[in-house]
Design a protein around this motif. Sequence first.
Motif, PDB file in Angstrom:
ATOM      1  N   VAL A 362       0.848  -1.187   0.000  1.00 43.15           N
ATOM      2  CA  VAL A 362       0.000   0.000   0.000  1.00 43.15           C
ATOM      3  C   VAL A 362       0.889   1.243   0.000  1.00 43.15           C
ATOM      4  CG1 VAL A 362      -1.793   1.255   1.254  1.00 43.15           C
ATOM      5  CG2 VAL A 362      -1.755  -1.256   1.298  1.00 43.15           C
ATOM      6  N   PRO A 363       0.611   2.240  -0.855  1.00 45.32           N
ATOM      7  CA  PRO A 363       1.402   3.479  -0.834  1.00 45.32           C
ATOM      8  C   PRO A 363       1.014   4.346   0.363  1.00 45.32           C
ATOM      9  CG  PRO A 363      -0.324   3.639  -2.485  1.00 45.32           C
ATOM     10  CD  PRO A 363      -0.400   2.240  -1.941  1.00 45.32           C
ATOM     11  N   LEU A 364       1.762   4.234   1.423  1.00 46.18           N
ATOM     12  CA  LEU A 364       1.434   4.950   2.651  1.00 46.18           C
ATOM     13  C   LEU A 364       1.709   6.443   2.519  1.00 46.18           C
ATOM     14  CD1 LEU A 364       2.864   2.520   5.358  1.00 46.18           C
ATOM     15  CD2 LEU A 364       0.508   2.728   4.573  1.00 46.18           C
ATOM     16  N   PRO A 365       1.053   7.256   3.350  1.00 44.20           N
ATOM     17  CA  PRO A 365       1.333   8.700   3.349  1.00 44.20           C
ATOM     18  C   PRO A 365       2.789   8.975   3.711  1.00 44.20           C
ATOM     19  CG  PRO A 365      -0.691   8.203   4.547  1.00 44.20           C
ATOM     20  CD  PRO A 365      -0.039   6.887   4.256  1.00 44.20           C
ATOM     21  N   PRO A 366       3.306  10.132   3.333  1.00 45.47           N
ATOM     22  CA  PRO A 366       4.736  10.423   3.527  1.00 45.47           C
ATOM     23  C   PRO A 366       5.217  10.371   4.971  1.00 45.47           C
ATOM     24  CG  PRO A 366       3.777  11.951   1.960  1.00 45.47           C
ATOM     25  CD  PRO A 366       2.636  11.173   2.520  1.00 45.47           C
ATOM     26  N   HIS A 367       4.337  10.626   5.950  1.00 42.77           N
ATOM     27  CA  HIS A 367       4.796  10.652   7.338  1.00 42.77           C
ATOM     28  C   HIS A 367       4.897   9.259   7.942  1.00 42.77           C
ATOM     29  CE1 HIS A 367       0.408  10.488   7.762  1.00 42.77           C
ATOM     30  NE2 HIS A 367       0.614   9.963   8.954  1.00 42.77           N
ATOM     31  N   GLU A 368       4.458   8.244   7.216  1.00 40.92           N
ATOM     32  CA  GLU A 368       4.554   6.874   7.708  1.00 40.92           C
ATOM     33  C   GLU A 368       5.777   6.193   7.082  1.00 40.92           C
ATOM     34  OE1 GLU A 368       2.836   6.104  10.086  1.00 40.92           O
ATOM     35  OE2 GLU A 368       0.758   6.763   9.926  1.00 40.92           O
ATOM     36  N   GLY A 369       6.208   5.092   7.682  1.00 39.89           N
ATOM     37  CA  GLY A 369       7.330   4.352   7.132  1.00 39.89           C
ATOM     38  C   GLY A 369       7.265   2.898   7.527  1.00 39.89           C
ATOM     39  N   LEU A 499      -0.935  -3.061  -4.671  1.00 39.76           N
ATOM     40  CA  LEU A 499      -2.225  -3.565  -5.107  1.00 39.76           C
ATOM     41  C   LEU A 499      -3.062  -2.455  -5.722  1.00 39.76           C
ATOM     42  CD1 LEU A 499      -3.182  -5.885  -2.111  1.00 39.76           C
ATOM     43  CD2 LEU A 499      -2.517  -6.594  -4.413  1.00 39.76           C
ATOM     44  N   VAL A 500      -2.891  -1.244  -5.204  1.00 38.65           N
ATOM     45  CA  VAL A 500      -3.578  -0.069  -5.731  1.00 38.65           C
ATOM     46  C   VAL A 500      -2.504   0.902  -6.205  1.00 38.65           C
ATOM     47  CG1 VAL A 500      -5.127   1.847  -5.209  1.00 38.65           C
ATOM     48  CG2 VAL A 500      -5.452  -0.368  -4.093  1.00 38.65           C
ATOM     49  N   PRO A 501      -2.388   1.186  -7.485  1.00 31.10           N
ATOM     50  CA  PRO A 501      -1.314   2.060  -7.994  1.00 31.10           C
ATOM     51  C   PRO A 501      -1.319   3.404  -7.282  1.00 31.10           C
ATOM     52  CG  PRO A 501      -2.475   0.991  -9.798  1.00 31.10           C
ATOM     53  CD  PRO A 501      -3.249   0.686  -8.565  1.00 31.10           C
ATOM     54  N   PRO A 502      -0.141   3.881  -6.847  1.00 30.38           N
ATOM     55  CA  PRO A 502      -0.081   5.107  -6.042  1.00 30.38           C
ATOM     56  C   PRO A 502      -0.526   6.363  -6.770  1.00 30.38           C
ATOM     57  CG  PRO A 502       2.119   4.347  -6.631  1.00 30.38           C
ATOM     58  CD  PRO A 502       1.175   3.261  -7.015  1.00 30.38           C
ATOM     59  N   LYS A 503      -0.473   6.389  -8.102  1.00 30.98           N
ATOM     60  CA  LYS A 503      -0.829   7.595  -8.831  1.00 30.98           C
ATOM     61  C   LYS A 503      -2.288   7.577  -9.309  1.00 30.98           C
ATOM     62  CE  LYS A 503       3.334   9.305  -8.619  1.00 30.98           C
ATOM     63  NZ  LYS A 503       3.611  10.502  -7.797  1.00 30.98           N
ATOM     64  N   GLN A 504      -2.984   6.478  -9.022  1.00 21.58           N
ATOM     65  CA  GLN A 504      -4.363   6.371  -9.476  1.00 21.58           C
ATOM     66  C   GLN A 504      -5.230   7.376  -8.698  1.00 21.58           C
ATOM     67  OE1 GLN A 504      -5.956   2.459  -8.914  1.00 21.58           O
ATOM     68  NE2 GLN A 504      -7.015   2.496 -10.866  1.00 21.58           N
ATOM     69  N   ALA A 505      -6.184   8.019  -9.373  1.00 21.87           N
ATOM     70  CA  ALA A 505      -6.962   9.058  -8.722  1.00 21.87           C
ATOM     71  C   ALA A 505      -8.451   8.758  -8.821  1.00 21.87           C
ATOM     72  CB  ALA A 505      -6.693  10.412  -9.372  1.00 21.87           C
ATOM     73  N   ALA A 506      -9.189   9.297  -7.850  1.00 21.83           N
ATOM     74  CA  ALA A 506     -10.652   9.210  -7.891  1.00 21.83           C
ATOM     75  C   ALA A 506     -11.212  10.314  -7.018  1.00 21.83           C
ATOM     76  CB  ALA A 506     -11.125   7.853  -7.392  1.00 21.83           C
ATOM     77  N   GLY A 507     -12.358  10.844  -7.387  1.00 21.00           N
ATOM     78  CA  GLY A 507     -13.043  11.826  -6.549  1.00 21.00           C
ATOM     79  C   GLY A 507     -12.358  13.175  -6.539  1.00 21.00           C
TER      80      GLY A 507
END
Length: 507
Positions: A362-369, A499-507
């Motif tokens: 999963v592409p986590l937010p930048p503050h996570e690691g 599993l979900v491409p990080p650049k994919q967008a919705a909404g």
Amino acid sequence: MTDSTSFTMLDDGSGDMPQAGSPADQHPAPGPRGDCVEASWSSPVVDDLSVLNETPANDLGIAEAATRRAASELELWGGIECTVLRVGDMWRDQLRESGHYHRIDDLEAVARLGFRKLRYPVLWEHVAPEQPGECDWRWHDERLARLRELGITPIAGLVHHGGGPHYTNLLDPNFPELLAEQAERTARRYPWIKSWTPVNEPLTTARFSGLYGHWFPHGTDEATFLRILANECRAVVLAMRAIRRVIPDAELVQTEDLGKTFSTPKLAYQAEDENERRWLSLDLLTGRVDRDHPWWRRLLAAGVTEAELDEFRAQDLGPMVIGFNYYITSERFLDHRLALYPEHMHGGNGRDAYADIEAARVPLPPHEGTGWEPRLREAWDRYGSIPLAITEAHIGWCPEHEQVRWFLEAWDAAAGLRAEGADIRAVTIWSLLGAVDWNSLLTQKTGHYEPGVFDMRHPSGRPHPRLIAKAAEAIARQGRFEHPLLQQPGWWRREDRFLVPPKQAAG
């Protein structure tokens, strides 16, 4: 909060090593179940999946080579997968299933690589399988004597994911005293052994045996999980007391899984609960569970008495190393957007339904690691006065150069934190001889074998060293290992893993 997550597929196999000079990563990241093929399932777009314009924090690449400068003081340990446990009426014995039980020469192959410390079983289930105190030491006498001849120091394990022989179990109130009696017998038999692990990974074992129902006694509720955990931790305390009556300077090497749970904002409460729970066995053993601890009341509600909890706070574990075991599946991501993920990842907690997937996917937010360094740093922050070690570093998916990348990430993270002042003693390459059926958590007996440092099912009929064997030997003898394939990151750092491409967008 009871976690009703279904079990996770662990590392399940490796491919052949690429030829020298070939492209480093022609193999895609493993699919959702760990196989080394492109996933046939792809995620639909839903309205609350947002664009991630920054590099995900769990895509940091391989550790900087500069951190290896601090590695000269790190020790390289090895370990042999040795689980003995029950699944229903079926007993699983990894020493027999992997063949090591009948091959003493395996120890010479290990010694030739330069290993000088080895997590090695002196399992209660093997020594006294029929009656308490009725011991057969012949197998262990021979193996431990051979280790001494080879100059290898054992870390003796007494219970490894199991609950003892058939005459006891993890819910038996007599389990701690029975293990302590066996521990003292073992110490009297081998008084020269200084390092001991009475119970391997008590929290993990309690979850799989008392919360998820995979292993005997197949509990599926929080009360069973917590009673098992308290019983295991009390067994550690009593076993070490018994061992030190014989070996006053004996050292406890307490192993546990190292992970973290991430989530969508809606499930933050569940992630917070799991992240408090992950420290519970070590908090008990180090006397941190007082009346202000978030799990104090839940332990009492499960039937653990105040007297038992006070005993943990009063005891002194003496010389101790906390050993952490970290796998690609140890970090989880909980997502309420079920449509994004295949059905086998769906679960819930009785309040919310959600998918439970490896955080690396999963592409986590930048503050996570994710990864070795942030998890070890958290452990250092929490238990900084106690020496630490990595006691299992293993990944079995895909080509064998991925195993080397995983190991070197562990080595570099340990060295980097040690350079900052963390008392990290060692890194352990686990499953030296491979493992059987861990892709189903031993719940299915199919004979699925995944190699370790050696491929024990090689056509030659002998332990066949893999690329990670060369890496281990180089680290043991020279403190570093270089290979062209290591210029590229492991699959858990590449964008094709998502599993979900990080650049994919919705909404």
